[in-house]
Design a protein around this motif. Structure first.
Motif, short mmCIF file in Angstrom:
data_model
loop_
_atom_site.label_atom_id
_atom_site.label_comp_id
_atom_site.label_asym_id
_atom_site.label_seq_id
_atom_site.Cartn_x
_atom_site.Cartn_y
_atom_site.Cartn_z
N GLY A 189 50.40 35.72 -10.43
CA GLY A 189 49.45 34.68 -10.06
C GLY A 189 49.57 33.45 -10.94
O GLY A 189 49.54 32.32 -10.45
N PHE A 190 49.70 33.66 -12.25
CA PHE A 190 49.90 32.53 -13.15
C PHE A 190 51.19 31.80 -12.83
O PHE A 190 51.22 30.56 -12.81
CB PHE A 190 49.95 32.98 -14.62
N ALA A 191 52.25 32.53 -12.59
CA ALA A 191 53.53 31.89 -12.28
C ALA A 191 53.43 31.08 -10.99
O ALA A 191 53.97 29.97 -10.90
CB ALA A 191 54.63 32.95 -12.17
N ALA A 192 52.76 31.63 -10.00
CA ALA A 192 52.63 30.91 -8.73
C ALA A 192 51.71 29.69 -8.86
O ALA A 192 51.99 28.64 -8.29
CB ALA A 192 52.10 31.85 -7.64
N LEU A 193 50.64 29.83 -9.61
CA LEU A 193 49.71 28.71 -9.76
C LEU A 193 50.25 27.59 -10.64
O LEU A 193 49.92 26.43 -10.45
CB LEU A 193 48.38 29.20 -10.33
N LEU A 194 51.07 27.92 -11.61
CA LEU A 194 51.59 26.91 -12.52
C LEU A 194 52.84 26.21 -12.00
O LEU A 194 53.32 25.27 -12.62
CB LEU A 194 51.89 27.54 -13.89
N SER A 195 53.36 26.66 -10.87
CA SER A 195 54.55 26.00 -10.32
C SER A 195 54.15 24.63 -9.76
O SER A 195 53.03 24.42 -9.31
CB SER A 195 55.18 26.86 -9.24
#
Length: 89
Positions: free
Chosen positions: A21-27
């Motif tokens: 989730g963090f990786a997807a949101l920070l992209s």
């Protein structure tokens, strides 16, 4: 071994969801990068469950993985509440 197994079973999933989730949101381009991150979710989940067995004791696995899960979800809540992270529509 039972402590590590239960930590892997109960804390592996929420920790993997948090990391993906963090990786997807920070992209920068959420529309085009969310699906590839979701496809990698199973590998991240297996990696987090495997990481539970790297700790010396079950108690350490529970404390570290539980602490990382709580801290991560608290940080996610703070970032979303402050408006620093937004979900692309």
């Amino acid at each position: 071994m039972l402590g590590k197994s239960t930590a892997a079973a109960f804390l592996g999933l929420p920790l993997a969801v948090l990391m993906v989730g963090f990786a997807a949101l920070l992209s920068h381009d959420q529309v085009n990068t969310t699906l590839p991150w979701l496809l990698l979710f199973f590998l991240v989940w297996i990696a987090t469950m495997t990481a539970a067995f790297l700790f010396k004791t079950g108690l350490r696995a529970w404390l570290w993985m539980g602490g990382m899960t709580i801290a991560g979800y608290a940080a996610l809540h703070f970032l979303k509440a402050s408006g620093l992270i937004r979900i692309a529509a």
